[in-house]
Design a protein around this motif. Structure first.
Motif, PDB file in Angstrom:
ATOM      1  N   ALA A  50       0.559  -1.163   0.503  1.00 18.77           N
ATOM      2  CA  ALA A  50       0.148  -0.262   0.258  1.00 18.77           C
ATOM      3  C   ALA A  50       1.502   1.719   0.017  1.00 18.77           C
ATOM      4  O   ALA A  50       0.591   2.365  -0.845  1.00 18.77           O
ATOM      5  CB  ALA A  50      -0.692   0.012   1.501  1.00 18.77           C
ATOM      6  N   ALA A  51       2.066   1.118   0.660  1.00 24.62           N
ATOM      7  CA  ALA A  51       2.558   2.796   0.936  1.00 24.62           C
ATOM      8  C   ALA A  51       3.590   2.618  -0.487  1.00 24.62           C
ATOM      9  O   ALA A  51       3.865   4.410  -0.670  1.00 24.62           O
ATOM     10  CB  ALA A  51       4.126   1.777   2.200  1.00 24.62           C
ATOM     11  N   VAL A  52       4.054   2.191  -1.641  1.00 25.61           N
ATOM     12  CA  VAL A  52       4.673   2.199  -2.908  1.00 25.61           C
ATOM     13  C   VAL A  52       3.165   2.352  -4.150  1.00 25.61           C
ATOM     14  O   VAL A  52       4.106   1.917  -5.164  1.00 25.61           O
ATOM     15  CB  VAL A  52       5.388   0.916  -2.914  1.00 25.61           C
ATOM     16  CG1 VAL A  52       6.814   1.218  -1.845  1.00 25.61           C
ATOM     17  CG2 VAL A  52       5.431  -0.196  -3.010  1.00 25.61           C
ATOM     18  N   ASP A  53       1.921   2.124  -3.643  1.00 27.20           N
ATOM     19  CA  ASP A  53       1.189   1.875  -4.553  1.00 27.20           C
ATOM     20  C   ASP A  53       0.807   0.838  -5.386  1.00 27.20           C
ATOM     21  O   ASP A  53       0.765   0.891  -6.424  1.00 27.20           O
ATOM     22  CB  ASP A  53       0.896   3.048  -4.903  1.00 27.20           C
ATOM     23  CG  ASP A  53      -0.658   2.867  -5.790  1.00 27.20           C
ATOM     24  OD1 ASP A  53      -1.294   2.422  -5.670  1.00 27.20           O
ATOM     25  OD2 ASP A  53      -0.338   4.262  -6.981  1.00 27.20           O
ATOM     26  N   LEU A  72      12.406   4.069 -14.105  1.00 30.87           N
ATOM     27  CA  LEU A  72      12.900   5.387 -13.192  1.00 30.87           C
ATOM     28  C   LEU A  72      11.679   5.662 -13.159  1.00 30.87           C
ATOM     29  O   LEU A  72      11.771   6.087 -11.555  1.00 30.87           O
ATOM     30  CB  LEU A  72      13.582   6.399 -14.290  1.00 30.87           C
ATOM     31  CG  LEU A  72      13.966   7.296 -13.350  1.00 30.87           C
ATOM     32  CD1 LEU A  72      15.279   6.733 -12.716  1.00 30.87           C
ATOM     33  CD2 LEU A  72      14.308   8.065 -14.514  1.00 30.87           C
ATOM     34  N   SER A  73      10.811   5.541 -13.086  1.00 31.83           N
ATOM     35  CA  SER A  73       9.508   6.240 -12.717  1.00 31.83           C
ATOM     36  C   SER A  73       9.159   5.164 -11.266  1.00 31.83           C
ATOM     37  O   SER A  73       8.692   5.537 -10.264  1.00 31.83           O
ATOM     38  CB  SER A  73       8.254   6.143 -13.235  1.00 31.83           C
ATOM     39  OG  SER A  73       8.666   5.193 -13.946  1.00 31.83           O
ATOM     40  N   LEU A  74       9.556   4.254 -11.530  1.00 29.90           N
ATOM     41  CA  LEU A  74       9.151   2.712 -10.627  1.00 29.90           C
ATOM     42  C   LEU A  74      10.157   3.468  -9.187  1.00 29.90           C
ATOM     43  O   LEU A  74       9.735   2.983  -8.204  1.00 29.90           O
ATOM     44  CB  LEU A  74       9.236   1.917 -10.707  1.00 29.90           C
ATOM     45  CG  LEU A  74       7.837   1.488 -11.864  1.00 29.90           C
ATOM     46  CD1 LEU A  74       8.351  -0.472 -11.873  1.00 29.90           C
ATOM     47  CD2 LEU A  74       6.119   1.123 -10.587  1.00 29.90           C
ATOM     48  N   PHE A  75      11.131   3.047  -9.132  1.00 30.13           N
ATOM     49  CA  PHE A  75      12.334   4.085  -8.387  1.00 30.13           C
ATOM     50  C   PHE A  75      11.513   5.236  -7.758  1.00 30.13           C
ATOM     51  O   PHE A  75      11.865   4.960  -6.219  1.00 30.13           O
ATOM     52  CB  PHE A  75      13.464   3.762  -9.112  1.00 30.13           C
ATOM     53  CG  PHE A  75      14.634   2.691  -9.402  1.00 30.13           C
ATOM     54  CD1 PHE A  75      14.063   1.713  -8.256  1.00 30.13           C
ATOM     55  CD2 PHE A  75      14.310   2.448 -10.610  1.00 30.13           C
ATOM     56  CE1 PHE A  75      14.806   0.689  -8.589  1.00 30.13           C
ATOM     57  CE2 PHE A  75      15.218   1.120 -10.801  1.00 30.13           C
ATOM     58  CZ  PHE A  75      15.850  -0.030 -10.328  1.00 30.13           C
ATOM     59  N   GLU A  76      11.584   6.279  -8.567  1.00 30.07           N
ATOM     60  CA  GLU A  76      11.322   7.307  -7.452  1.00 30.07           C
ATOM     61  C   GLU A  76       9.948   7.032  -7.152  1.00 30.07           C
ATOM     62  O   GLU A  76       9.055   7.601  -5.430  1.00 30.07           O
ATOM     63  CB  GLU A  76      10.679   8.355  -8.709  1.00 30.07           C
ATOM     64  CG  GLU A  76      12.190   8.656  -9.947  1.00 30.07           C
ATOM     65  CD  GLU A  76      12.142  10.031 -10.842  1.00 30.07           C
ATOM     66  OE1 GLU A  76      12.462  10.840 -11.353  1.00 30.07           O
ATOM     67  OE2 GLU A  76      10.665   9.630 -11.294  1.00 30.07           O
ATOM     68  N   GLN A  77       9.112   5.947  -7.685  1.00 31.63           N
ATOM     69  CA  GLN A  77       7.774   6.177  -6.992  1.00 31.63           C
ATOM     70  C   GLN A  77       7.971   5.510  -5.049  1.00 31.63           C
ATOM     71  O   GLN A  77       6.860   6.073  -4.019  1.00 31.63           O
ATOM     72  CB  GLN A  77       6.559   4.982  -7.632  1.00 31.63           C
ATOM     73  CG  GLN A  77       5.653   4.541  -7.021  1.00 31.63           C
ATOM     74  CD  GLN A  77       4.636   3.965  -8.374  1.00 31.63           C
ATOM     75  OE1 GLN A  77       4.675   3.979  -8.837  1.00 31.63           O
ATOM     76  NE2 GLN A  77       4.114   2.557  -7.721  1.00 31.63           N
ATOM     77  N   ASP A  80       9.491   7.570  -2.760  1.00 27.17           N
ATOM     78  CA  ASP A  80       8.797   8.678  -2.607  1.00 27.17           C
ATOM     79  C   ASP A  80       7.774   7.800  -1.026  1.00 27.17           C
ATOM     80  O   ASP A  80       7.642   8.770  -0.026  1.00 27.17           O
ATOM     81  CB  ASP A  80       7.682   9.286  -3.466  1.00 27.17           C
ATOM     82  CG  ASP A  80       8.798   9.823  -4.165  1.00 27.17           C
ATOM     83  OD1 ASP A  80       9.737  10.511  -3.901  1.00 27.17           O
ATOM     84  OD2 ASP A  80       8.246  10.286  -5.255  1.00 27.17           O
ATOM     85  N   GLY A  81       7.291   6.657  -1.198  1.00 25.89           N
ATOM     86  CA  GLY A  81       7.051   5.789  -0.633  1.00 25.89           C
ATOM     87  C   GLY A  81       6.972   5.343   0.450  1.00 25.89           C
ATOM     88  O   GLY A  81       6.816   5.201   1.741  1.00 25.89           O
ATOM     89  N   LEU A  82       8.913   5.467   0.180  1.00 22.65           N
ATOM     90  CA  LEU A  82       9.213   4.629   1.802  1.00 22.65           C
ATOM     91  C   LEU A  82       9.984   5.521   2.700  1.00 22.65           C
ATOM     92  O   LEU A  82      11.056   5.309   3.305  1.00 22.65           O
ATOM     93  CB  LEU A  82      10.083   3.631   1.539  1.00 22.65           C
ATOM     94  CG  LEU A  82       9.129   2.608   1.154  1.00 22.65           C
ATOM     95  CD1 LEU A  82      10.037   1.361   0.304  1.00 22.65           C
ATOM     96  CD2 LEU A  82       8.377   2.293   2.108  1.00 22.65           C
ATOM     97  N   ARG A  83      10.256   7.230   2.030  1.00 22.58           N
ATOM     98  CA  ARG A  83      10.876   8.395   2.088  1.00 22.58           C
ATOM     99  C   ARG A  83      12.370   7.411   2.185  1.00 22.58           C
ATOM    100  O   ARG A  83      13.123   8.238   3.082  1.00 22.58           O
ATOM    101  CB  ARG A  83      10.418   8.499   3.722  1.00 22.58           C
ATOM    102  CG  ARG A  83       9.507   9.149   3.903  1.00 22.58           C
ATOM    103  CD  ARG A  83       9.116  10.239   2.500  1.00 22.58           C
ATOM    104  NE  ARG A  83       7.792  11.462   2.371  1.00 22.58           N
ATOM    105  CZ  ARG A  83       7.031  11.599   2.228  1.00 22.58           C
ATOM    106  NH1 ARG A  83       7.307  10.682   1.051  1.00 22.58           N
ATOM    107  NH2 ARG A  83       6.013  12.024   1.989  1.00 22.58           N
TER     108      ARG A  83
END
Length: 426
Positions: A50-53, A72-77, A80-83
């Motif tokens: 849930a945190a990383v969608d 790359l967009s998944l690494f960014e996701q 962000d989700g896990l800070r």
């Protein structure tokens, strides 16, 4: 979504961002290992997903190693989700990360001294055309007489330290071009602290990239990868400069390719190409440009090490097409790469044709590095001497080499190092 699942990312990752296992997993971009470490800490897979969608099924795929993150967009996701700070995953600083302190202006926010800029531009232009062998003494003398006295002048400001760092890095490249890598290491070792004192993060990152290149040249592949990672961390602390980010990802790719790590090398190379395509938000006065031609040339080396010769050939030819005529050394090095690729593909006629083009390179090019790479190319051709065109080319090659060595006799020995040269960056 994260709040509804009761997951507090900063609390979950607290302490783990200094854990060697976590840092190793992040550096390798192994998100499956990251998820397993968090799961072992007591975070349920439901909350992690849930945190990383993503779905729990996809999370299990990552944790089991059946699926790897490529985009790359998944690494960014996930960051962000896990800070997770961007630099730990080779990303730019994330929007939620605190801005760097601004109590003192960075060197790149201050107008650099015009004379210093003109000097480095003149040295850079001459180096590209004629090589660094005969310019090394001029650069070190400029550092000694024009820069060093200002380093102890409190009225100079941080800009002079940036100028000293950039010119010291240039001296390191010129020593490397003269095949004096021990001296080159000393210059780069001095350049990085100067850049740090100046507060210029992009300049420090660029010096880390140069150190990665030199470290790879000495066959220290893990060391080269570490320096590239250090550079990405430093680059994330300053304004985003796509060309600099591309150069650092390229150096990562080269180190990984040399170590036969195919998938990680390709991912790093993809990141480099993505970065170079980004719009330019900031320019930097001290950084030597890293452009599409440079990326194509480096990509050819990466792909050659990975054994993907057809793709390497395309990149080498693209580099030659993009590179302007005045860049004698860059053109020579790229042609050497191109000839080597032709040999590996079994196309001896094409290799010989490029070899003849190489012999037309300006004899005034004072680059021992080019001479050494030409010698390596000759060694690759020697097993094919029974083939007439190769045998004829090698005769011409040996004649041209003798003439070139006579012209470069004054720089084949180690550059003279005076006490003043030794002290200029201390």
């Amino acid at each position: 979504m994260m709040g509804s699942q009761g997951l507090d990312p900063p609390t979950v990752t607290a302490g783990l961002l200094d854990d060697e296992r976590m840092l190793k997993a992040l550096a390798a971009r192994d998100v499956g290992a990251v998820f397993k470490l968090l799961n072992n800490r007591g975070v349920s897979t439901r909350k992690l997903a849930a945190a990383v969608d993503i779905s729990q099924g996809r999370l299990y795929d990552y944790m089991s190693g059946n699926c790897r993150v490529e985009k790359l967009s998944l690494f960014e996701q996930f960051a962000d989700g896990l800070r997770i700070p961007g630099h730990l995953l080779g990303l730019a600083s994330r929007p939620w990360e605190p801005a760097p302190e601004t109590s003192a202006p960075a060197a790149n926010d201050l107008p650099p001294d015009t004379d210093d800029l003109q000097a480095i531009d003149a040295f850079r232009h001459a180096d590209r055309q004629s090589g660094g062998g005969r310019l090394y003494a001029a650069v070190t003398q400029h550092l000694t007489h024009q820069i060093a006295p200002r380093l102890v002048d409190t009225a100079s400001g941080p800009g002079v330290f940036a100028a000293a760092a950039a010119l010291t890095e240039m001296a390191g490249w010129m020593a490397h071009d003269s095949a004096h890598d021990e001296l080159a290491v000393k210059h780069l070792t001095r350049a990085l602290p100067l850049a740090r004192v100046s507060g210029d993060a992009p300049l420090a990152a660029n010096i880390a990239a140069s150190t990665s290149h030199l470290t790879l040249h000495t066959n220290d592949r893990p060391g080269a990868a570490r320096w590239a990672k250090t550079g990405l961390h430093l680059a994330a602390q300053g304004p985003r400069i796509p060309a600099l980010t591309a150069r650092l990802h390229t150096m990562t790719a080269r180190a990984l390719a040399a170590a036969a790590q195919h998938s990680p090398a390709q991912r790093a190379l993809d990141q480099a190409h993505a970065a170079i395509a980004e719009p330019v938000d900031a320019v930097h006065p001290w950084l030597s440009p890293f452009d599409a031609a440079a990326l194509a040339s480096e990509s050819a080396l990466v792909l050659k090490d990975l054994g993907r010769y057809d793709q390497a050939l395309d990149q080498a030819e693209q580099a030659l097409a993009l590179r302007e005529a005045g860049r004698a050394r860059s053109l020579a090095l790229t042609r050497i790469t191109l000839a080597d690729i032709h040999i590996r593909r079994g196309d001896l006629d094409a290799a010989v044709k490029v070899g003849h083009d190489l012999l037309a390179t300006s004899p005034t090019l004072s680059s021992v590095r080019v001479i050494h790479q030409l010698d390596e190319l000759r060694r690759h051709l020697e097993p094919h001497m029974a083939y007439g065109p190769v045998s004829q080319y090698l005769v011409r090659f040996d004649d041209a080499r003798r003439a070139r060595m006579l012209l470069m006799a004054d720089i084949i020995t180690a550059p003279r190092r005076t006490a003043a040269h030794e002290a200029h960056a201390r």
